[in-house]
Design a protein around this motif. Structure first.
Motif, PDB file in Angstrom:
ATOM      1  N   ASN A 162     -38.321 -25.329  28.363  1.00 16.32           N
ATOM      2  CA  ASN A 162     -38.838 -25.896  27.121  1.00 16.32           C
ATOM      3  C   ASN A 162     -39.701 -24.892  26.356  1.00 16.32           C
ATOM      4  N   LYS A 163     -40.547 -24.180  27.089  1.00 11.15           N
ATOM      5  CA  LYS A 163     -41.441 -23.220  26.436  1.00 11.15           C
ATOM      6  C   LYS A 163     -40.664 -22.047  25.841  1.00 11.15           C
ATOM      7  N   GLN A 164     -39.599 -21.660  26.486  1.00 11.60           N
ATOM      8  CA  GLN A 164     -38.797 -20.550  25.975  1.00 11.60           C
ATOM      9  C   GLN A 164     -38.209 -20.904  24.615  1.00 11.60           C
ATOM     10  N   LYS A 165     -37.688 -22.129  24.490  1.00  9.50           N
ATOM     11  CA  LYS A 165     -37.105 -22.571  23.226  1.00  9.50           C
ATOM     12  C   LYS A 165     -38.184 -22.730  22.154  1.00  9.50           C
ATOM     13  N   LYS A 237     -34.603 -13.399  19.525  1.00  4.95           N
ATOM     14  CA  LYS A 237     -34.088 -14.212  20.614  1.00  4.95           C
ATOM     15  C   LYS A 237     -34.976 -14.007  21.837  1.00  4.95           C
ATOM     16  N   VAL A 238     -35.619 -15.067  22.305  1.00  6.70           N
ATOM     17  CA  VAL A 238     -36.391 -15.001  23.549  1.00  6.70           C
ATOM     18  C   VAL A 238     -35.404 -15.236  24.676  1.00  6.70           C
ATOM     19  N   SER A 239     -35.064 -14.182  25.385  1.00  7.40           N
ATOM     20  CA  SER A 239     -33.968 -14.239  26.347  1.00  7.40           C
ATOM     21  C   SER A 239     -34.372 -14.728  27.730  1.00  7.40           C
ATOM     22  N   GLN A 240     -35.648 -14.564  28.080  1.00 10.16           N
ATOM     23  CA  GLN A 240     -36.059 -14.934  29.430  1.00 10.16           C
ATOM     24  C   GLN A 240     -37.577 -14.947  29.550  1.00 10.16           C
ATOM     25  N   ILE A 241     -38.095 -15.838  30.412  1.00  8.63           N
ATOM     26  CA  ILE A 241     -39.513 -15.836  30.758  1.00  8.63           C
ATOM     27  C   ILE A 241     -39.616 -15.815  32.279  1.00  8.63           C
ATOM     28  N   ARG A 242     -40.437 -14.895  32.791  1.00  6.38           N
ATOM     29  CA  ARG A 242     -40.685 -14.828  34.228  1.00  6.38           C
ATOM     30  C   ARG A 242     -42.181 -14.948  34.461  1.00  6.38           C
ATOM     31  N   LEU A 247     -48.789 -12.877  36.668  1.00  7.95           N
ATOM     32  CA  LEU A 247     -48.316 -12.265  35.433  1.00  7.95           C
ATOM     33  C   LEU A 247     -47.132 -13.039  34.851  1.00  7.95           C
ATOM     34  N   THR A 248     -47.050 -13.093  33.545  1.00 12.56           N
ATOM     35  CA  THR A 248     -45.922 -13.707  32.849  1.00 12.56           C
ATOM     36  C   THR A 248     -45.286 -12.673  31.929  1.00 12.56           C
ATOM     37  N   LYS A 249     -43.976 -12.520  32.029  1.00 10.52           N
ATOM     38  CA  LYS A 249     -43.242 -11.597  31.169  1.00 10.52           C
ATOM     39  C   LYS A 249     -42.318 -12.384  30.244  1.00 10.52           C
ATOM     40  N   VAL A 250     -42.402 -12.074  28.960  1.00 10.94           N
ATOM     41  CA  VAL A 250     -41.527 -12.698  27.967  1.00 10.94           C
ATOM     42  C   VAL A 250     -40.577 -11.615  27.455  1.00 10.94           C
ATOM     43  N   PHE A 251     -39.287 -11.781  27.743  1.00 12.44           N
ATOM     44  CA  PHE A 251     -38.272 -10.818  27.317  1.00 12.44           C
ATOM     45  C   PHE A 251     -37.658 -11.285  25.994  1.00 12.44           C
ATOM     46  N   TYR A 252     -37.360 -10.348  25.120  1.00 12.64           N
ATOM     47  CA  TYR A 252     -36.814 -10.712  23.815  1.00 12.64           C
ATOM     48  C   TYR A 252     -35.882  -9.625  23.308  1.00 12.64           C
ATOM     49  N   ASN A 253     -35.061  -9.969  22.333  1.00 13.07           N
ATOM     50  CA  ASN A 253     -34.256  -8.985  21.613  1.00 13.07           C
ATOM     51  C   ASN A 253     -34.137  -9.424  20.164  1.00 13.07           C
TER      52      ASN A 253
END
Length: 257
Positions: A162-165, A237-242, A247-253
């Motif tokens: 949900n947070k990613q969207k 585009k937020v492609s992934q959250i880890r 630590l939290t990583k937010v991946f995007y393109n």
């Protein structure tokens, strides 16, 4: 001989892709790489989560041309690493010291790096908007092969989807609204005020930080290059959250320009 710090022209003129400078010296590292040292540069060195610019350095009074493949900074001195178009002319360098050179930064690479870097800062604001403001920015890795922003802190695994969207929607809403991007070198007190009242601990209190401000969002200290308007970032585009081990990583393109 000690070298004076290189003047960083991109600090004030981030969209400048052509300039001139004075050739100071020539350096050959232990690894065999060759580098030119100039009195000033518009080339951004690798660092701060942003990859180096590439491009061309031409010697104004000769046919010498140097292809810049990598740029690094050490103790304030910028090293432009690369190769000569005609290696046989390398011996001519000694007589070129103190003369003018022309600098040309690769436009497509600079624009991509600036968009990715600006997008990383914008994610910080979007994180606050979607209720993740308790996560403290740690670092950004804005390289084209896998850009992400890292934060200190975690949140429950079952909230990721949900947070990613939400985060993607909020980031794109900020981009669509646009807003001018401004940079300025300020006193510590002025910088702290523009950044919400405080600065990170790594910023020395007797320094003059360079602050970037994206639209009406709070400013933040940064030495990189950025877009001139938030809208230039284009679709994100937020492609992934880890999120693990604190630590939290937010991946995007980004949409291809």
């Amino acid at each position: 001989m000690a070298l004076s710090p290189t003047k960083l022209e991109y600090y004030q003129q981030m969209s400048k892709l052509e300039s001139n400078a004075t050739f100071i010296s020539y350096f050959k590292g232990d690894d065999g790489r060759r580098a030119l040292i100039l009195d000033s540069t518009i080339f951004h060195p690798q660092g701060g989560g942003q990859p180096a610019d590439t491009g061309l350095i031409c010697f104004a009074d000769s046919a010498l041309k140097f292809c810049v493949q990598d740029v690094r900074s050490k103790d304030g001195v910028v090293f432009h690493y690369g190769v000569f178009e005609d290696a046989s002319r390398e011996a001519e360098l000694e007589q070129e010291k103190g003369k003018q050179v022309l600098l040309y930064v690769d436009e497509s690479r600079r624009k991509l790096n600036s968009r990715l870097h600006s997008a990383g800062h914008l994610l910080d604001r979007a994180m606050q908007k979607v209720g993740l403001g308790h996560l403290v920015p740690a670092k950004g890795y804005h390289f084209p092969d896998g850009p992400y922003v890292e934060y200190k802190g975690t949140f429950p695994q079952n909230e990721f989807q949900n947070k990613q969207k939400e985060l993607e929607l909020e980031a794109n809403a900020l981009i669509s609204r646009g807003g001018k991007v401004l940079v300025a070198v300020l006193t510590y007190e002025e910088a702290a005020e523009l950044c919400g009242g405080s600065l990170p601990d790594y910023i020395a209190k007797d320094s003059t930080p360079r602050i970037v401000k994206l639209g009406d969002n709070l400013g933040c200290p940064c030495g990189g290059t950025h877009v001139s308007d938030i809208s230039e970032i284009m679709n994100m585009k937020v492609s992934q959250i880890r999120s693990k081990k604190g630590l939290t990583k937010v991946f995007y393109n980004l949409e291809v320009n």
